[in-house]
Structures are given as C-alpha cells and as structure tokens.
Motif scaffolding. Sequence first.
Motif, PDB file in Angstrom:
ATOM      1  N   LEU A 101       0.837  -1.201   0.000  1.00 56.67           N
ATOM      2  CA  LEU A 101       0.000   0.000   0.000  1.00 56.67           C
ATOM      3  C   LEU A 101       0.872   1.251   0.000  1.00 56.67           C
ATOM      4  O   LEU A 101       0.568   2.243  -0.654  1.00 56.67           O
ATOM      5  N   GLU A 102       1.958   1.188   0.789  1.00 52.84           N
ATOM      6  CA  GLU A 102       2.866   2.338   0.856  1.00 52.84           C
ATOM      7  C   GLU A 102       3.772   2.368  -0.366  1.00 52.84           C
ATOM      8  O   GLU A 102       3.981   3.425  -0.966  1.00 52.84           O
ATOM      9  N   ASP A 103       4.318   1.202  -0.704  1.00 57.44           N
ATOM     10  CA  ASP A 103       5.296   1.174  -1.797  1.00 57.44           C
ATOM     11  C   ASP A 103       4.681   1.676  -3.099  1.00 57.44           C
ATOM     12  O   ASP A 103       5.324   2.412  -3.850  1.00 57.44           O
ATOM     13  N   ARG A 104       3.421   1.320  -3.323  1.00 57.86           N
ATOM     14  CA  ARG A 104       2.745   1.765  -4.548  1.00 57.86           C
ATOM     15  C   ARG A 104       2.711   3.290  -4.628  1.00 57.86           C
ATOM     16  O   ARG A 104       2.909   3.882  -5.679  1.00 57.86           O
ATOM     17  N   ARG A 105       2.428   3.914  -3.488  1.00 59.12           N
ATOM     18  CA  ARG A 105       2.351   5.383  -3.479  1.00 59.12           C
ATOM     19  C   ARG A 105       3.701   6.012  -3.789  1.00 59.12           C
ATOM     20  O   ARG A 105       3.805   6.976  -4.547  1.00 59.12           O
ATOM     21  N   VAL A 106       4.749   5.455  -3.191  1.00 52.21           N
ATOM     22  CA  VAL A 106       6.088   6.006  -3.390  1.00 52.21           C
ATOM     23  C   VAL A 106       6.511   5.809  -4.842  1.00 52.21           C
ATOM     24  O   VAL A 106       6.995   6.727  -5.509  1.00 52.21           O
TER      25      VAL A 106
END
Length: 336
Positions: free
Chosen positions: A268-273
């Motif tokens: 979820l976080e990696d996708r945003r970054v």
Amino acid sequence: MTPLTAEMTEAATPVLRRRNALKSESPNSTPYHEPVLLGETLALLAPAPGKLFVDGTLGGGGHTEAFLKAGAQVIGLDQDPQALAFAGERLAGFGEQFTAVHANFEEIGRVMDEMGIAGIDGALLDIGVSSWQLDTPERGFSFQSDGPLDMRMNPDAPLSAADIVNTAPEGELLRIFREYGEETAARRIAQQIVKDREARPFATTFDLVRSVEKVNPRRGRAHPATKVFQALRIAVNRELEVLDAALAAFSARLNPGGRFGVITFHSLEDRRVKTFFKAGSTEWLDRPEWPAPRRNPDFQFRLLTPKPAVASEAEQSRNPRSRSAKLRVVEKTYVH
Ligand SMILES: C[S@@+](CC[C@H](N)C(=O)[O-])C[C@H]1O[C@@H](n2cnc3c(N)ncnc32)[C@H](O)[C@@H]1O
C-alpha cells in the motif's frame, strides 16, 4: 547548505527537543532497532561533510548515526517521544551535528521554516513502527502480547485503536480492514466486532485478537489478526495520508542534487512512493490525442532506483523484518 546554529534551534522551540533535555525512558534493549538496508541507503543517499540531512523517522537512530558518522549534519524527526529520548541520548556525542525534533514528518515544511532552513541535501523516511514499539506490549501494536489497544505512535494523537474499534460505525470498520488491511474477511470481522462491543467495550489487544479469531480461526503460519492490526495501525496514525503529504513536502525542500529515499514495508505504501517518484521523474508526457509530447510540469527528479533496493539474503536471515523492505530513491534535478 544552511548551517544549523544554536539560535535556529532556540527559535524552533517548542517543537524541538534538544539532546540535553532528553531522558531515555526506553529499556536498554540492544539493538533498539536494527536499521534496514543500511549499506544500500548510504550508497544511494551519499551523506558527506557539508551536507544537511533530515531523517524523518529517527526511531532508534540507526540510519541517523550512519549519516552522522559519514560527516553529514542531521535533523531527526520522530512523533514518538520515547524514540526521540532514546535516540537523542544515544547520539548525544555528536553535539551540534545532530538535532532531534518532536514532529510528524508531514510537518517538515513548518519545522524547517521555524529553524530558518530553506533546503536540504538528503532525506530518509523509514516508514512504520520500530521493533521496539512492536515489542513493547504497553504500546498496543502487537497481536502477540496483551496490552492496551492503543497503537498511537504519538501518544498525544486524538484517537487510539480502542477508540476506533469501540465507536466507529460498522461500515467504517469494514472500509479500514478492506482498504488498509486488504483483509478478505473484512465484512464478517467488522460485524463480529460490533456484536462483541455491545457486550463489553474492547480494551486490550487480546480482546481484539479473540474477536478476529471467531471469524478467522488459526491455521497456517500467518497470525489471523495480522491484517486487522496492520489496518488499524494505519488508520490510527493516518499513515497513508501523512505519507502522501510528506512525499510532496520533502521533495519541495530538496536542494538541486539532493536525494530522497523512502523505505516501505507493504505494498500500500510502496505503490504510493513508486507512483510519486515515477511521476516526478518522467520528463515528457504523451497521449494519443496530443499532436506532440508535452513537458511534464511535475518533472523534478532523476530516479536512482528503477527497481527498488531490497535486502540481501544475509540481511534477511539476520533481520526477518527486512524481508519486506523496499528502498526507492530519487535525486532532485529541477527546482520549480
Ligand atoms: C522503522 S522506525 C525507524 C528506525 C530508524 N530508521 C532506525 O534506524 O533506528 C520508524 C520510526 O518512525 C516513527 N514514525 C513513523 N511515522 C512517523 C511520522 N509520520 N512522523 C514522525 N515519525 C514517524 C516511528 O515512531 C518510529 O520510531
């Protein structure tokens, strides 16, 4: 680089907690938190004398210590006063080279303004909770040990996990478990919680584990409450919202040539970054309906990690937490 003076430090009070005002309240467990992807982070962010770095997630101070040893000046932020106290004491020997600040990393713009600093040469976000937070039952992050159902990284934050579990409408619980936990049994778990809280409000981590286990019985290696705990932690600490705000705010404060790294632990976080860094490092945009490609107004980076850096096998076996870690780094090339 703007040098960090005692006056700037003074001017930033009360957000600043200076090293000498800090007392370690944390147990002297060693290591407090083993820094993940340390070699990769140093190689990609290139801390050096004359550079000013911001570590937005100071934690136990592992990455910051390495930046300081490489000669950089470091401002370390953490929203958890216990982490600040621990790292502040641990790094006190670096004197004026290091400053600890109690703040959420989404507030980097305000913190820098209050310190009179315009730009930085390097920044790191190592997202999530530290091993120490996870292993301290009183913080309520772990489904493995019983403790208050809290999960606030900043103890002054308004809502604890218990507040959410006891008061959020069923639909909101469903959204949290689905969106932030990608939990397939989200609906049944939300229904179970609403039923159980009518009999008795949730107070502890094991209260929640018991409710989840009524829906998701234990089988296999993963604990049945893993996703529900992750989801609640994200909701309590507004983790995705602050990450989005921080990506923009840190990027805006990078000097040309400055580097920004983010370590994440779930998709979820990696996708945003990944999306943010890719959007900022694409110089030309093209669409079939356009007569010619257009320059991307958000273009500002050189992407240093087309593929994210991940932990070596040696690190993964030494530190299981590193198995899901991904580091992405950009370099500021263009200042708007
Ligand atoms: C994974 S640990 C960092 C460990 C650190 N890199 C080290 O080597 O010791 C994450 C730390 O960041 C803090 N943190 C997480 N989200 C934050 C936020 N939005 N603002 C400030 N601190 C945050 C947590 O309280 C925790 O102490």
